[in-house]
Design an enzyme around this catalytic site. Structure first.
Site, PDB file in Angstrom:
ATOM      1  N   ASP A   1     -16.439  29.868  82.767  1.00 42.48           N
ATOM      2  CA  ASP A   1     -15.196  28.751  81.943  1.00 42.48           C
ATOM      3  C   ASP A   1     -15.330  26.907  84.036  1.00 42.48           C
ATOM      4  O   ASP A   1     -16.141  27.720  85.045  1.00 42.48           O
ATOM      5  CB  ASP A   1     -13.786  28.486  82.607  1.00 42.48           C
ATOM      6  CG  ASP A   1     -12.876  30.310  81.893  1.00 42.48           C
ATOM      7  OD1 ASP A   1     -14.013  30.246  80.653  1.00 42.48           O
ATOM      8  OD2 ASP A   1     -12.281  30.718  82.365  1.00 42.48           O
TER       9      ASP A   1
ATOM     10  N   GLN B   1     -16.798  29.432  86.908  1.00 39.72           N
ATOM     11  CA  GLN B   1     -17.313  31.308  87.053  1.00 39.72           C
ATOM     12  C   GLN B   1     -17.979  31.316  86.831  1.00 39.72           C
ATOM     13  O   GLN B   1     -19.073  31.369  86.019  1.00 39.72           O
ATOM     14  CB  GLN B   1     -16.319  31.607  85.012  1.00 39.72           C
ATOM     15  CG  GLN B   1     -14.960  31.158  85.612  1.00 39.72           C
ATOM     16  CD  GLN B   1     -13.742  32.606  86.633  1.00 39.72           C
ATOM     17  OE1 GLN B   1     -13.824  33.784  85.703  1.00 39.72           O
ATOM     18  NE2 GLN B   1     -12.868  32.071  87.471  1.00 39.72           N
TER      19      GLN B   1
ATOM     20  N   TYR C   1     -10.898  34.607  88.985  1.00 39.80           N
ATOM     21  CA  TYR C   1     -10.290  34.133  87.794  1.00 39.80           C
ATOM     22  C   TYR C   1     -10.241  32.675  88.098  1.00 39.80           C
ATOM     23  O   TYR C   1     -10.207  31.773  88.484  1.00 39.80           O
ATOM     24  CB  TYR C   1      -9.448  34.583  86.605  1.00 39.80           C
ATOM     25  CG  TYR C   1     -10.400  36.499  86.127  1.00 39.80           C
ATOM     26  CD1 TYR C   1     -11.843  36.313  86.398  1.00 39.80           C
ATOM     27  CD2 TYR C   1      -9.540  36.690  85.887  1.00 39.80           C
ATOM     28  CE1 TYR C   1     -11.640  37.345  86.088  1.00 39.80           C
ATOM     29  CE2 TYR C   1      -9.813  38.037  84.431  1.00 39.80           C
ATOM     30  CZ  TYR C   1     -11.493  38.549  85.414  1.00 39.80           C
ATOM     31  OH  TYR C   1     -11.922  39.454  84.289  1.00 39.80           O
ATOM     32  N   SER C   2     -10.595  32.078  86.745  1.00 40.33           N
ATOM     33  CA  SER C   2     -10.073  30.984  86.554  1.00 40.33           C
ATOM     34  C   SER C   2      -8.726  29.911  87.130  1.00 40.33           C
ATOM     35  O   SER C   2      -8.063  29.799  86.918  1.00 40.33           O
ATOM     36  CB  SER C   2      -9.862  29.964  85.239  1.00 40.33           C
ATOM     37  OG  SER C   2     -11.647  30.522  84.738  1.00 40.33           O
TER      38      SER C   2
ATOM     39  N   ARG D   1      -2.792  33.728  83.602  1.00 38.31           N
ATOM     40  CA  ARG D   1      -3.346  33.854  84.270  1.00 38.31           C
ATOM     41  C   ARG D   1      -3.932  32.449  84.307  1.00 38.31           C
ATOM     42  O   ARG D   1      -3.348  31.375  83.382  1.00 38.31           O
ATOM     43  CB  ARG D   1      -4.956  34.235  83.986  1.00 38.31           C
ATOM     44  CG  ARG D   1      -5.562  34.488  82.672  1.00 38.31           C
ATOM     45  CD  ARG D   1      -6.766  35.091  82.981  1.00 38.31           C
ATOM     46  NE  ARG D   1      -6.814  35.414  81.656  1.00 38.31           N
ATOM     47  CZ  ARG D   1      -6.812  36.697  80.606  1.00 38.31           C
ATOM     48  NH1 ARG D   1      -5.994  37.648  80.482  1.00 38.31           N
ATOM     49  NH2 ARG D   1      -7.036  36.565  79.137  1.00 38.31           N
TER      50      ARG D   1
ATOM     51  N   GLU E   1      -4.973  30.780  76.638  1.00 35.81           N
ATOM     52  CA  GLU E   1      -6.165  31.249  78.113  1.00 35.81           C
ATOM     53  C   GLU E   1      -6.543  29.266  78.733  1.00 35.81           C
ATOM     54  O   GLU E   1      -5.961  28.577  77.949  1.00 35.81           O
ATOM     55  CB  GLU E   1      -7.496  31.443  77.739  1.00 35.81           C
ATOM     56  CG  GLU E   1      -7.637  33.160  77.848  1.00 35.81           C
ATOM     57  CD  GLU E   1      -8.968  33.684  77.673  1.00 35.81           C
ATOM     58  OE1 GLU E   1      -8.651  34.690  78.764  1.00 35.81           O
ATOM     59  OE2 GLU E   1      -9.681  33.117  77.589  1.00 35.81           O
TER      60      GLU E   1
HETATM   61  C1  FRU Z   1     -11.413  32.168  79.478  1.00 31.51           C
HETATM   62  C2  FRU Z   1     -11.448  33.152  80.773  1.00 31.51           C
HETATM   63  C3  FRU Z   1     -10.014  33.065  81.468  1.00 31.51           C
HETATM   64  C4  FRU Z   1     -10.320  34.008  82.679  1.00 31.51           C
HETATM   65  C5  FRU Z   1     -11.876  34.002  82.799  1.00 31.51           C
HETATM   66  C6  FRU Z   1     -12.347  34.841  83.819  1.00 31.51           C
HETATM   67  O1  FRU Z   1     -12.949  32.098  79.070  1.00 31.51           O
HETATM   68  O2  FRU Z   1     -11.157  34.268  80.052  1.00 31.51           O
HETATM   69  O3  FRU Z   1      -8.611  33.553  81.082  1.00 31.51           O
HETATM   70  O4  FRU Z   1      -9.497  33.285  84.111  1.00 31.51           O
HETATM   71  O5  FRU Z   1     -12.547  33.659  81.766  1.00 31.51           O
HETATM   72  O6  FRU Z   1     -14.011  34.457  83.764  1.00 31.51           O
END
Ligand code: FRU
Length: 469
Positions: A39, A55, A98-99, A167, A221
């Site tokens: 992401d 990410q 994470y994101s 998240r 997400e």
């Molecule tokens: C979306 C996701 C987010 C998470 C991240 C982890 O692709 O699953 O929800 O924060 O990627 O890499």
């Protein structure tokens, strides 16, 4: 820097020191220097510089422990990799940074993200137990050094009907208050966004759930929110849409709802529109440029996708890239997308044609096909990627969905459209993004040609082919 940060930082530098040149490295799409990217995170313009975090798993092109990689640009076309910015070095983010997003105010960049913690050694299902999604804040005053991490919220601070899956904070300011959306899965598997508010950007209060009147997937997400002209847009990447109209589509979807009313008060969500109808598109994030444009950028990839085979870039030591940044605009009440105008500075040579056009050996180009007559449209890129209009649908299809070929297992994606007027194709070395009818619909895919060719057939159409440097 604590000992853990130092260790991780030197491991990352070691992974990044293996230089390579891959045949499928892109020219103007943001890629990881090595390893895996997913992401977009923390997109913003700060002190005149564009910042894109991502990410990042430098240790393995097939993914793993996530950190935030960091790239900067002055034109959204050329990205300079700046190094890893945030490491999973705290008890509250130890299994992944994470994101999250960037919020810029008064010379400070506020980065909000999810600290992922996946507990080991227990009888956990990782939905209702065994996982933490912590909300963390880091600030920067120069865009290159990042301060102390502050844990702002834990799962116990979120509404009690939510599972452990909460998240991807996205923050904005409205009427002198700060708001945050997070993606969530409820304990009974309903996907939604949760709205929080704050007076000081640090203390947050859960305000309400934002969801459709009917169940729509089990998890949302990377929620996002912005206004464009008179429209308010709530974007979400939704997991768990199956069957019916979702049958021939990607495993997860990224799209938006129009918000009627005020998101922070009473509101209703429209039906869901996909941002992109192609094979590779997930987790888009928006930001506003200093000159007022809304720019949307996504991961040009898909998670948990069994349909595709191994992407050939894995053998080159990397995997995935972002979409080219797209400006959002409206046309006759429709939400449309186009590549940001800075791309035009990359044009070197232009050729014009009518009805048909052929080229060999070109890897990066922008083609505009205008005034399409009678919906007549057929384009073949390299051996087997076909764009065409057939029986009232626009389709992107690979003639050969062989997992080891140019498609790496991709088959067909389509959208029913009663007519097509114009198409813009943006091709880079290993990706194709197609904007239909001024970007009312977009189709994106990665592809892996051995030889590059282009064949356009479109009766009466004005074709303008521009090579990109
Ligand atoms: C979306 C996701 C987010 C998470 C991240 C982890 O692709 O699953 O929800 O924060 O990627 O890499």
């Amino acid at each position: 820097m604590n000992a853990m940060t130092k260790d991780l930082s030197s491991l990352v530098k070691k992974a990044e020191s293996h230089s390579f040149c891959g045949q499928y490295r892109q020219r103007f799409h943001l890629m990881p220097p090595v390893g895996w990217l997913n992401d977009p995170n923390g997109l913003c313009q700060f002190h005149n510089v564009y910042h894109a975090f991502f990410q990042y798993s430098p240790f393995d092109p097939q993914g793993g422990l996530k950190l935030w990689g960091h790239s900067t640009s002055t034109d959204m076309v050329h990205w300079d990799y700046q190094g890893a910015a945030l490491f999973p070095d705290q008890p509250f983010d130890c299994t992944g940074v994470y994101s999250g997003c960037a919020f810029v105010e008064e010379d400070t960049m506020y980065l909000y993200y999810t600290g992922n913690v996946k507990l080991e050694d227990g009888d956990y299902d990782y939905v209702h137990s065994g996982r933490e999604g912590n909300t963390v804040l880091v600030t920067s005053s120069d865009g290159s050094t990042f301060g102390r991490k502050r844990l702002l919220m834990k799962n116990s601070d979120y509404p009690s009907n939510l599972s452990c899956h909460v998240r991807d904070p996205k923050v904005w300011k409205q009427d002198n208050r700060y708001y945050m959306l997070q993606g969530a899965r409820s304990k009974n598997d309903v996907g939604m966004a949760v709205l929080f508010s704050s007076e000081d950007k640090v203390h947050w209060k859960a305000e309400k759930e934002i969801k459709t009147p009917y169940d729509f997937g089990y998890m949302w997400e990377c929620p996002d929110y912005f206004s464009i002209d008179e429209y308010q847009i709530l974007s979400a990447s939704v997991q768990g849409l199956n069957g019916g109209i979702w049958k021939d589509r990607n495993v997860y979807q990224s799209g938006y709802f129009l918000v009627e009313g005020d998101l922070t008060e009473d509101c209703q969500l429209s039906s869901y529109h996909l941002w992109d109808y192609g094979f590779d598109y997930y987790a888009p994030q928006s930001f506003q440029t200093e000159d007022g444009r809304i720019v949307l950028t996504a991961w040009m990839g898909m998670p948990d996708c069994e349909e595709y085979g191994n992407q050939p870039t894995i053998d080159e030591g990397w995997q995935h890239c972002f979409t080219f940044p797209r400006e959002i605009f409206t046309k006759d009440g429709k939400i449309c997308q186009r590549p940001v105008q800075e791309l035009k500075r990359q044009i070197t040579q232009t050729q014009k044609a009518e009805h048909s056009f052929q080229a060999e050996g070109k890897t990066a180009y922008l083609v505009s096909i205008q005034n399409i007559l009678d919906n007549h449209f057929y384009v073949r890129l390299s051996e087997e990627l076909i764009l065409e209009y057939e029986q009232n649908r626009f389709q992107m299809r690979f003639a050969n969905p062989d997992k080891n070929g140019l498609s790496a297992g991709r088959g067909i994606r389509y959208l029913d459209m009663d007519h097509i007027e114009n198409i813009t194709i943006l091709a880079d070395v290993s990706s194709v993004e197609v904007f239909v009818n001024d970007g009312e619909a977009v189709f994106s895919t990665r592809y892996y040609p051995r030889q590059y060719s282009l064949d356009i057939q479109s009766k009466g159409a004005q074709i303008c082919f521009s090579e990109l440097r």
